[in-house]
Every structure is written in structure tokens, then in C-alpha cells.
Design an enzyme around this catalytic site. Structure first.
Site, PDB file in Angstrom:
ATOM      1  NE  ARG A 141      34.996  21.053  37.617  1.00 50.32           N
ATOM      2  CZ  ARG A 141      34.732  19.649  37.193  1.00 50.32           C
ATOM      3  NH1 ARG A 141      35.402  18.880  36.412  1.00 50.32           N
ATOM      4  NH2 ARG A 141      34.042  19.064  38.305  1.00 50.32           N
TER       5      ARG A 141
ATOM      6  CG  HIS B 180      13.480  43.186  69.280  1.00 52.55           C
ATOM      7  ND1 HIS B 180      13.459  43.432  68.045  1.00 52.55           N
ATOM      8  CD2 HIS B 180      13.707  44.715  69.677  1.00 52.55           C
ATOM      9  CE1 HIS B 180      13.890  44.603  67.604  1.00 52.55           C
ATOM     10  NE2 HIS B 180      13.712  45.431  68.602  1.00 52.55           N
TER      11      HIS B 180
ATOM     12  CG  ASP C 251      35.538  13.005  55.205  1.00 54.39           C
ATOM     13  OD1 ASP C 251      34.414  12.970  55.751  1.00 54.39           O
ATOM     14  OD2 ASP C 251      36.351  13.842  54.963  1.00 54.39           O
TER      15      ASP C 251
END
Length: 355
Positions: free
Chosen positions: A84, A336, A193
Site C-alpha cells: 500500500r 575466517h 499475539d
């Protein structure tokens, strides 16, 4: 309190308990517009698909829209992502992540992105029974097999009659709780939630564990146990993956002042693509961003997009929760060759204050 439950077979049962925890979660928001509900599915419907649609329109700008758009594109569908306002993940994510995700979706994934459309006006059917998606900005997408609406979620509270139990909700239907998950009824608690705060599964699990400790620890050692909603790491399983934690750059500027923050950034192609016979500019990129505040360069934001972002962030999340500074990251010897070593080698060596 007594709860009345109607089971799937129609039989009503009642359960009485001294304490009740509400954790009913949420559901996809119903999408407005002529023919939209009739001719579209939501994120639940995605899992009910019995065949792969050739052309899909995904409407939304959040986690679910971005993730499902990536999944469908990876499976070979032609995917249109409709937002939107602005770009995907515009709300709550660092602008650099949004920009990097947009570039990756368009340039590498081949997703067709429609931004600033104001949403879907209506969905109609063409003579060949394909869907036609009419956008509010006047654009039209033809020949669509599936429209997936992922425009948000709402809490599952409207049928609970919570007002009868004296439980307060806000105007959106989310249950109002304090930092201890207490509702306005002293014997009723809520988490997840349904409260509208950090709507993530691990967040609900963390809140539930601490609530259980507080309520049921026989030794009362956990009487003040509560979850922290600050500095919560989260991942978006987009393509590529995003990991983010803490303040975005605009949030850091607002909180600390632009003159009091320092930002470190690095953009590179992961070594995974080193053997690919592709020009460097066409290889998928990883972007990492550290946001620090104050003279001590306290790390207040870590934002990553790229391969392995999800796995990297968990460890750095622990460091941030412990109050890591840029100097602390610099003091860690790099591993590394990895992508995550970039987070402990950013900037010019020796310029971070030792604290």
C-alpha cells in the site's frame, strides 16, 4: 472463574480454575474490497493449496507477505508483491534493510513489486476464469491464478466475552496487560499475539515460562519474574534472510540525537558465491549495519540481510543484551572465512574507545 467451551462436535463443556491464562493468538485480517474475499486466500489458505499457481499476487508488506512471496518465487511461480505505502518491511525495519531487500527481490529474485498502490480496489474474473486484480492507484494485474492477502492479523478475542470477566481490551481487540502479563482481572493473565506486543512465537514462549515461574514456583524465588520486551532479535525468512535487533537508525537518532550515534556499514558478496562465474555486481549481496550510541559506542542496533543472517544474530543478540560496545566486538578475534567476522572487524582498527 468458569469457562464454557463448545467443542467441534457441538458438546458444551465447562472448566473452572482459580487462574486463567489467555493465549488464543490471532488470525489473518479479512481484506476489504469487491470480490476480494471471494477470489483470494490468506496465509492459512496458502497451506491448503493443492497445486502450484503459475501467477501469484501477494498483497502485504510484512513478514508473511515477504516470506511467502519468496517461497512461491523459488518454486517457480511468477510473483507480484503489492504494497500500500512504500516498500516492504517499511514499518519497524531499518531503511537500509528495506532498500537491500527491494533490490534483491527485484534484481535477483525476479519478483515484480508494486509499491504505493494504496491497496486492492477489487478482484474480478476474466472470461478464462483468471483473476484480475485492480489496484487503487489505477494499475491492473491480469492473468492471475492466486491472490494471497497478507495485510495483517487481528486478535481472537471477539467471542470470549471478556467484558463479563472484567478484562480490558483496547479498541483493536488486544488485551491490555502490564509488564507481568496481568490483565485488569487479578486472576486472569494474557500473553502472546493476543496482547499485540512483539507478536513472535518465541516471545510468547518466553513470557509463558516466566509467568508460570511467577505463579507456581513453590519457593517463591520467581515472584518478580517477567519477560523483557526490549532488544528482541527477530528474523524474516525472506530471500535473502534478514536478521535484526535493537534500534533502527531513525529510532536511534530520535532517542540519542544524530550527533551521538555512529553507524558502521558493510556490503559485500558472500564467499559462497566466490566460485560462481558471475560478475561481482550481479552476485547476491550481504549487508551488515551496526548502530552505536554515546562516547562508549554502546551497540544499540544490529541489522543484517544476507546468507546466514538468521544463524548469526542469535549469538550477537546475547552480546547486545549484555551491553556490548563496539570495542567489545573489536576485541573478539574474527573467525575466517565467515560472513559474521564482518561484524567484529567493521570500521578502522583502534578507533573505538576501550571501556
Amino acid at each position: 472463574h468458569t469457562i464454557s467451551i463448545v467443542e467441534a462436535n457441538g458438546i458444551t463443556k465447562t472448566i473452572t480454575a482459580s487462574k486463567t491464562c489467555i493465549a488464543v493468538g490471532g488470525r489473518p485480517t479479512d481484506a476489504p474490497g469487491e470480490g476480494v474475499m471471494e477470489h483470494s486466500i490468506n496465509s492459512d489458505g496458502f497451506f491448503a493449496l493443492e497445486s502450484q499457481p503459475e501467477v501469484v499476487v501477494v498483497v502485504g508488506a510484512g513478514y508473511i507477505a515477504v516470506e511467502l512471496a519468496g517461497v512461491l518465487k523459488s518454486l517457480g511461480s511468477e510473483v507480484h508483491l503489492v504494497t500500500r505505502h512504500g516498500r516492504a518491511l517499511r514499518k519497524g525495519f531499518d531503511p537500509d534493510l528495506c532498500e537491500a531487500l527491494h533490490e534483491a527481490m527485484v534484481d535477483h529474485e525476479g519478483i515484480v513489486v508494486h509499491n504505493d498502490t494504496m491497496g486492492v480496489e477489487k478482484i474480478t474474473l476474466s472470461s478464462d476464469q483468471k483473476k484480475v486484480v485492480h489496484l487503487k492507484n489505477g494499475d491492473t494485474i491480469y492473468g492471475v491464478d492466486c491472490v494471497l492477502m497478507a495485510i495483517g492479523r487481528v486478535p481472537n478475542t471477539e467471542t470470549l466475552n471478556l467484558d463479563k470477566a472484567g478484562v480490558t481490551m483496547d479498541k483493536r481487540g488486544y488485551i491490555t496487560v502490564d509488564e507481568y502479563q496481568n490483565t485488569s482481572n487479578p486472576d486472569i493473565f494474557a500473553l502472546g499475539d493476543v496482547c499485540g506486543k512483539v507478536e513472535l512465537t518465541p516471545m510468547a514462549i518466553a513470557a509463558g515460562r516466566r509467568l508460570a515461574d511467577r505463579l507456581f514456583d513453590p519457593n517463591r524465588k520467581s515472584a518478580e519474574s517477567k519477560v523483557s520486551y526490549e532488544q528482541v532479535p527477530t528474523v524474516v525468512f525472506s530471500h535473502p534472510t534478514i536478521g535484526t535487533l535493537g534500534l533502527t537508525e531513525p529510532q536511534a537518532v530520535e532517542k540519542y540525537g544524530e550527533e551521538n550515534i555512529k553507524v558502521y556499514k558493510s556490503k559485500f558478496a558472500n564467499l559462497m558465491y566466490g566460485i560462481y562465474d558471475v560478475e561481482p555486481e550481479h552476485k547476491p549481496k550481504t549487508l551488515m549495519k551496526l548502530i552505536t550510541a554515546g562516547k562508549t559506542e554502546l551497540v544499540v542496533g544490529i541489522h543484517i540481510i544476507g546468507m546466514g543472517a538468521d544463524e548469526m544474530l542469535q549469538g550477537f543478540g546475547v552480546a547486545m543484551k549484555m551491553g556490548a560496545t563496539k570495542a567489545d566486538l573489536d576485541s573478539c578475534v574474527a573467525i575466517h572465512p565467515t560472513a559474521s567476522e564482518e561484524l567484529v572487524t567493521m570500521g578502522t582498527w583502534g578507533t573505538s574507545p576501550n571501556v
